[in-house]
Design an enzyme around this catalytic site. Structure first.
Site, PDB file in Angstrom:
ATOM      1  N   PRO A 188       0.764  -1.198  -0.100  1.00 45.07           N
ATOM      2  CA  PRO A 188      -0.031   0.134  -0.087  1.00 45.07           C
ATOM      3  C   PRO A 188       0.863   1.292   0.132  1.00 45.07           C
ATOM      4  O   PRO A 188       0.388   2.240  -0.217  1.00 45.07           O
ATOM      5  CB  PRO A 188      -0.806  -0.187   1.309  1.00 45.07           C
ATOM      6  CG  PRO A 188      -0.199  -1.174   1.947  1.00 45.07           C
ATOM      7  CD  PRO A 188       0.590  -1.961   1.007  1.00 45.07           C
ATOM      8  N   GLU A 193       3.589  -7.053   8.714  1.00 45.30           N
ATOM      9  CA  GLU A 193       3.369  -5.382   8.804  1.00 45.30           C
ATOM     10  C   GLU A 193       4.477  -5.000   7.706  1.00 45.30           C
ATOM     11  O   GLU A 193       4.385  -3.687   7.509  1.00 45.30           O
ATOM     12  CB  GLU A 193       3.919  -4.841  10.207  1.00 45.30           C
ATOM     13  CG  GLU A 193       3.144  -5.380  11.386  1.00 45.30           C
ATOM     14  CD  GLU A 193       1.575  -4.948  11.231  1.00 45.30           C
ATOM     15  OE1 GLU A 193       1.263  -3.650  10.747  1.00 45.30           O
ATOM     16  OE2 GLU A 193       0.777  -5.794  11.587  1.00 45.30           O
ATOM     17  N   ARG A 196      -4.508  -9.447 -20.164  1.00 42.71           N
ATOM     18  CA  ARG A 196      -5.620  -9.006 -21.038  1.00 42.71           C
ATOM     19  C   ARG A 196      -4.941  -8.164 -22.277  1.00 42.71           C
ATOM     20  O   ARG A 196      -5.684  -7.916 -23.337  1.00 42.71           O
ATOM     21  CB  ARG A 196      -6.568  -8.250 -20.529  1.00 42.71           C
ATOM     22  CG  ARG A 196      -7.622  -8.890 -19.547  1.00 42.71           C
ATOM     23  CD  ARG A 196      -8.504  -7.931 -18.820  1.00 42.71           C
ATOM     24  NE  ARG A 196      -9.237  -7.443 -19.521  1.00 42.71           N
ATOM     25  CZ  ARG A 196     -10.142  -7.598 -20.286  1.00 42.71           C
ATOM     26  NH1 ARG A 196     -10.593  -9.046 -20.099  1.00 42.71           N
ATOM     27  NH2 ARG A 196     -11.039  -7.081 -21.249  1.00 42.71           N
ATOM     28  N   ASP A 242     -12.537  -0.987 -23.712  1.00 36.19           N
ATOM     29  CA  ASP A 242     -12.710  -1.288 -22.126  1.00 36.19           C
ATOM     30  C   ASP A 242     -12.728   0.209 -21.481  1.00 36.19           C
ATOM     31  O   ASP A 242     -12.193   1.030 -22.012  1.00 36.19           O
ATOM     32  CB  ASP A 242     -11.579  -2.044 -21.541  1.00 36.19           C
ATOM     33  CG  ASP A 242     -11.923  -3.711 -21.713  1.00 36.19           C
ATOM     34  OD1 ASP A 242     -12.756  -3.971 -21.777  1.00 36.19           O
ATOM     35  OD2 ASP A 242     -10.675  -4.400 -21.476  1.00 36.19           O
TER      36      ASP A 242
HETATM   37  N1  ADE Z   1      -0.464  -5.205   0.035  1.00 34.75           N
HETATM   38  C1  ADE Z   1      -1.395  -4.856   1.122  1.00 34.75           C
HETATM   39  N2  ADE Z   1      -2.442  -3.896   0.588  1.00 34.75           N
HETATM   40  C2  ADE Z   1      -1.961  -3.575  -0.633  1.00 34.75           C
HETATM   41  C3  ADE Z   1      -2.501  -2.739  -1.631  1.00 34.75           C
HETATM   42  N3  ADE Z   1      -3.511  -1.625  -1.366  1.00 34.75           N
HETATM   43  N4  ADE Z   1      -2.007  -2.521  -2.801  1.00 34.75           N
HETATM   44  C4  ADE Z   1      -0.716  -3.453  -3.141  1.00 34.75           C
HETATM   45  N5  ADE Z   1      -0.390  -4.339  -2.113  1.00 34.75           N
HETATM   46  C5  ADE Z   1      -0.947  -4.552  -0.838  1.00 34.75           C
END
Ligand code: ADE
Length: 238
Positions: free
Chosen positions: A87, A115, A153, A168
């Protein structure tokens, strides 16, 4: 395109094989998927790969050594990139997917857990950290599948009708117009008259207008990027 995935949960990736498109792409050699069990590269007798963070804090981090050993065990193609799913990464977009399918033969996807991972692995061995959206998953597995499915794709020959890829939503520069199929009336709801008219020019115009309106309503952020606005709508966004 060859995909290699480093993960603690290789079985998660069986989910991709339920797709007929994915199965055919593999059977015809258009793509290969190799999963690598991170635990196999543990350097201790308990087969663990995680340690608590220096400085304290919640949870456990994946240690650098098993990640490096797993990565070093993967045969590298000439045009290859190492991605870490996190993230904390840069946003995954259709443009990125397009660029990678055109410029790479191999994508190595590293799935984080716990984590996070020791930052030295990211600094020393990862080309890019990629996030699939502003939310936190328990690990990178689902994110890696999202990336692979999107790229698959775009590989020539994987989707039978290439116009279905270019029309798309997002790929065509915004969201897609609404679509209808038979019957022409259902519980009082009628299909828009224009779609039954047989006038292809009028239908095309209606679709462009609807797509633009939907993009404006649901994803105005897409219209702020001049590059992804369809040519016929550029300059009309205000
Ligand atoms: N791992 C945990 N959350 C994630 C996300 N939003 N994008 C990519 N990998 C992740």
């Amino acid at each position: 395109m060859r995909f290699d995935v480093i993960t603690l949960f290789p079985a998660s990736f069986d989910a991709l094989s339920v797709s007929k498109i994915w199965q055919t792409a593999q059977a015809t050699g258009k793509l290969e998927l190799h999963t690598h069990q991170l635990r196999d590269f543990s350097t201790n007798k308990h087969n663990t790969v995680d340690e608590p963070p220096y400085g304290g804090g919640p949870g456990m981090l994946i240690s650098v050594e098993p990640l490096v050993l797993a990565l070093e065990s993967i045969p590298r193609q000439k045009r290859s990139k190492v991605l870490m799913l996190s993230p904390q990464g840069k946003a995954f977009t259709q443009d990125r997917a397009q660029m990678w399918t055109q410029s790479l033969d191999q994508l190595i996807l590293v799935c984080g857990r716990y984590e996070g991972v020791d930052e030295r692995f990211i600094e020393g061995w990862v080309d890019e950290c990629i996030s699939i959206g502003d939310y936190v998953l328990s690990g990178g597995e689902l994110a890696a599948m999202v990336v692979m499915e999107t790229l698959s794709r775009l590989i020539p020959g994987v989707i039978g009708d290439p116009t279905s890829v270019t029309t798309d939503s997002i790929q065509s520069g915004g969201l897609k117009y609404p679509q209808y199929t038979r019957p022409s009336e259902y519980r009082g709801q009628k299909v828009p008259e224009v779609l039954l008219s047989g006038d292809h020019q009028k239908i095309e115009k209606w679709r462009q207008k609807q797509a633009h309106f939907r993009t404006l309503q649901n994803r105005p952020d897409l219209l702020k990027e001049p590059d992804i606005l369809p040519p016929q709508l550029r300059g009309q966004e205000e």
